[in-house]
Write a protein that holds these residues in place. Structure first.
Motif, PDB file in Angstrom:
ATOM      1  N   SER A  18      -6.345  -1.187   1.720  1.00  0.00           N
ATOM      2  CA  SER A  18      -6.699  -0.551   2.997  1.00  0.00           C
ATOM      3  C   SER A  18      -7.720  -1.394   3.759  1.00  0.00           C
ATOM      4  CB  SER A  18      -7.267   0.847   2.764  1.00  0.00           C
ATOM      5  OG  SER A  18      -6.277   1.701   2.241  1.00  0.00           O
ATOM      6  N   ARG A  19      -8.702  -1.933   3.026  1.00  0.00           N
ATOM      7  CA  ARG A  19      -9.697  -2.808   3.676  1.00  0.00           C
ATOM      8  C   ARG A  19      -9.044  -4.079   4.205  1.00  0.00           C
ATOM      9  NH1 ARG A  19     -13.691  -2.172  -0.938  1.00  0.00           N
ATOM     10  NH2 ARG A  19     -14.707  -0.234  -0.425  1.00  0.00           N
ATOM     11  N   GLU A  20      -8.144  -4.635   3.402  1.00  0.00           N
ATOM     12  CA  GLU A  20      -7.453  -5.856   3.833  1.00  0.00           C
ATOM     13  C   GLU A  20      -6.627  -5.586   5.082  1.00  0.00           C
ATOM     14  OE1 GLU A  20      -4.264  -8.869   1.827  1.00  0.00           O
ATOM     15  OE2 GLU A  20      -5.915  -8.187   0.571  1.00  0.00           O
ATOM     16  N   LEU A  21      -5.964  -4.441   5.129  1.00  0.00           N
ATOM     17  CA  LEU A  21      -5.179  -4.070   6.303  1.00  0.00           C
ATOM     18  C   LEU A  21      -6.085  -3.916   7.524  1.00  0.00           C
ATOM     19  CD1 LEU A  21      -2.311  -3.396   7.213  1.00  0.00           C
ATOM     20  CD2 LEU A  21      -2.751  -1.023   6.576  1.00  0.00           C
ATOM     21  N   ALA A  22      -7.236  -3.304   7.358  1.00  0.00           N
ATOM     22  CA  ALA A  22      -8.188  -3.166   8.461  1.00  0.00           C
ATOM     23  C   ALA A  22      -8.699  -4.537   8.912  1.00  0.00           C
ATOM     24  CB  ALA A  22      -9.356  -2.265   8.052  1.00  0.00           C
ATOM     25  N   GLY A  70      -6.833   3.690  -7.513  1.00  0.00           N
ATOM     26  CA  GLY A  70      -7.630   4.033  -6.334  1.00  0.00           C
ATOM     27  C   GLY A  70      -8.370   2.826  -5.783  1.00  0.00           C
ATOM     28  N   ALA A  71      -8.932   2.017  -6.671  1.00  0.00           N
ATOM     29  CA  ALA A  71      -9.647   0.812  -6.232  1.00  0.00           C
ATOM     30  C   ALA A  71      -8.691  -0.184  -5.583  1.00  0.00           C
ATOM     31  CB  ALA A  71     -10.363   0.168  -7.419  1.00  0.00           C
ATOM     32  N   TYR A  72      -7.506  -0.326  -6.156  1.00  0.00           N
ATOM     33  CA  TYR A  72      -6.489  -1.230  -5.611  1.00  0.00           C
ATOM     34  C   TYR A  72      -6.074  -0.774  -4.218  1.00  0.00           C
ATOM     35  CZ  TYR A  72      -2.007  -3.721  -5.321  1.00  0.00           C
ATOM     36  OH  TYR A  72      -0.950  -4.505  -4.931  1.00  0.00           O
ATOM     37  N   LEU A  91       0.827  -1.206   0.000  1.00  0.00           N
ATOM     38  CA  LEU A  91       0.000   0.000   0.000  1.00  0.00           C
ATOM     39  C   LEU A  91       0.864   1.260   0.000  1.00  0.00           C
ATOM     40  CD1 LEU A  91      -2.779   1.331   0.135  1.00  0.00           C
ATOM     41  CD2 LEU A  91      -2.695   1.053   2.621  1.00  0.00           C
ATOM     42  N   GLU A  92       1.876   1.287   0.840  1.00  0.00           N
ATOM     43  CA  GLU A  92       2.749   2.457   0.900  1.00  0.00           C
ATOM     44  C   GLU A  92       3.460   2.691  -0.423  1.00  0.00           C
ATOM     45  OE1 GLU A  92       5.236   1.732   4.286  1.00  0.00           O
ATOM     46  OE2 GLU A  92       3.682   2.310   5.708  1.00  0.00           O
ATOM     47  N   LEU A  93       3.906   1.626  -1.067  1.00  0.00           N
ATOM     48  CA  LEU A  93       4.571   1.746  -2.363  1.00  0.00           C
ATOM     49  C   LEU A  93       3.601   2.270  -3.419  1.00  0.00           C
ATOM     50  CD1 LEU A  93       7.053   1.307  -4.156  1.00  0.00           C
ATOM     51  CD2 LEU A  93       6.272  -1.048  -4.485  1.00  0.00           C
ATOM     52  N   SER A  94       2.389   1.724  -3.440  1.00  0.00           N
ATOM     53  CA  SER A  94       1.389   2.162  -4.411  1.00  0.00           C
ATOM     54  C   SER A  94       1.049   3.637  -4.222  1.00  0.00           C
ATOM     55  CB  SER A  94       0.129   1.310  -4.293  1.00  0.00           C
ATOM     56  OG  SER A  94      -0.828   1.726  -5.240  1.00  0.00           O
ATOM     57  N   VAL A  98       3.976   5.840  -5.425  1.00  0.00           N
ATOM     58  CA  VAL A  98       4.025   5.919  -6.897  1.00  0.00           C
ATOM     59  C   VAL A  98       2.899   6.810  -7.397  1.00  0.00           C
ATOM     60  CG1 VAL A  98       3.693   4.585  -9.019  1.00  0.00           C
ATOM     61  CG2 VAL A  98       5.224   3.738  -7.229  1.00  0.00           C
ATOM     62  N   HIS A  99       1.705   6.636  -6.844  1.00  0.00           N
ATOM     63  CA  HIS A  99       0.546   7.426  -7.242  1.00  0.00           C
ATOM     64  C   HIS A  99       0.799   8.915  -6.993  1.00  0.00           C
ATOM     65  CE1 HIS A  99      -4.129   7.705  -7.008  1.00  0.00           C
ATOM     66  NE2 HIS A  99      -3.670   8.204  -8.107  1.00  0.00           N
ATOM     67  N   VAL A 100       1.324   9.239  -5.832  1.00  0.00           N
ATOM     68  CA  VAL A 100       1.612  10.639  -5.488  1.00  0.00           C
ATOM     69  C   VAL A 100       2.692  11.197  -6.409  1.00  0.00           C
ATOM     70  CG1 VAL A 100       2.628  12.124  -3.711  1.00  0.00           C
ATOM     71  CG2 VAL A 100       0.815  10.506  -3.115  1.00  0.00           C
ATOM     72  N   ARG A 101       3.718  10.400  -6.661  1.00  0.00           N
ATOM     73  CA  ARG A 101       4.804  10.850  -7.540  1.00  0.00           C
ATOM     74  C   ARG A 101       4.279  11.104  -8.948  1.00  0.00           C
ATOM     75  NH1 ARG A 101       8.637   7.239  -6.353  1.00  0.00           N
ATOM     76  NH2 ARG A 101       7.888   5.748  -7.886  1.00  0.00           N
ATOM     77  N   GLU A 102       3.411  10.221  -9.442  1.00  0.00           N
ATOM     78  CA  GLU A 102       2.849  10.391 -10.789  1.00  0.00           C
ATOM     79  C   GLU A 102       1.980  11.643 -10.873  1.00  0.00           C
ATOM     80  OE1 GLU A 102       3.294   8.588 -13.674  1.00  0.00           O
ATOM     81  OE2 GLU A 102       4.898   7.607 -12.532  1.00  0.00           O
ATOM     82  N   ARG A 103       1.164  11.895  -9.851  1.00  0.00           N
ATOM     83  CA  ARG A 103       0.293  13.071  -9.862  1.00  0.00           C
ATOM     84  C   ARG A 103       1.088  14.350  -9.670  1.00  0.00           C
ATOM     85  NH1 ARG A 103      -4.148  12.512  -5.582  1.00  0.00           N
ATOM     86  NH2 ARG A 103      -2.453  11.467  -4.537  1.00  0.00           N
ATOM     87  N   GLY A 104       2.229  14.246  -9.018  1.00  0.00           N
ATOM     88  CA  GLY A 104       3.006  15.430  -8.693  1.00  0.00           C
ATOM     89  C   GLY A 104       3.930  15.909  -9.791  1.00  0.00           C
TER      90      GLY A 104
END
Length: 122
Positions: free
Chosen positions: A73-77, A66-68, A26-29, A32-38
């Protein structure tokens, strides 16, 4: 028959392993997502698609990402909830929420955070 102390200890270790794996993924995803948007465009029109169809893959990728991340996040919870259940009531851990039957240890080994028999059949 309820789980043995050894089985509970094993499942607790499995849950911590799975928690670390899911959290790292999750942290890696997210990174990467933040880096791509930034990314800053080279000029004012660098990020503007020439055709609407060019924007669709980017939007689809963002939706899938986002779905991934939501699933992770649900799995972690679910894993955190399972750790809590295991600590609070180890004698009831592995009991199907729907049927009250015991979830086989082999199924819990595959999906240690499972709350129902159906979750381990897949």
């Amino acid at each position: 028959m309820p789980l043995t102390d050894a089985q509970c200890g094993y499942l607790e270790r499995r849950l911590f392993e799975e928690r670390a794996r899911v959290r790292q993924t999750l942290e890696l995803s997210v990174a990467v997502h933040v880096r791509e948007r930034g990314r800053e465009p080279a000029d004012d029109f660098a990020g503007v698609p020439l055709h609407l169809a060019d924007a669709v893959p980017d939007a689809l990728e963002a939706d899938l990402t986002g779905a991934y991340e939501t699933r992770l996040s649900r799995e972690l919870a679910d894993i955190d909830d399972a750790l809590d259940r295991l600590r609070r009531a180890p004698e009831r851990f592995g009991t199907c929420r729907d049927t009250g039957w015991e979830i086989p240890f082999e199924g819990l080994d595959r999906v240690p955070w499972a709350r129902t028999c159906a979750e381990v059949r897949a």
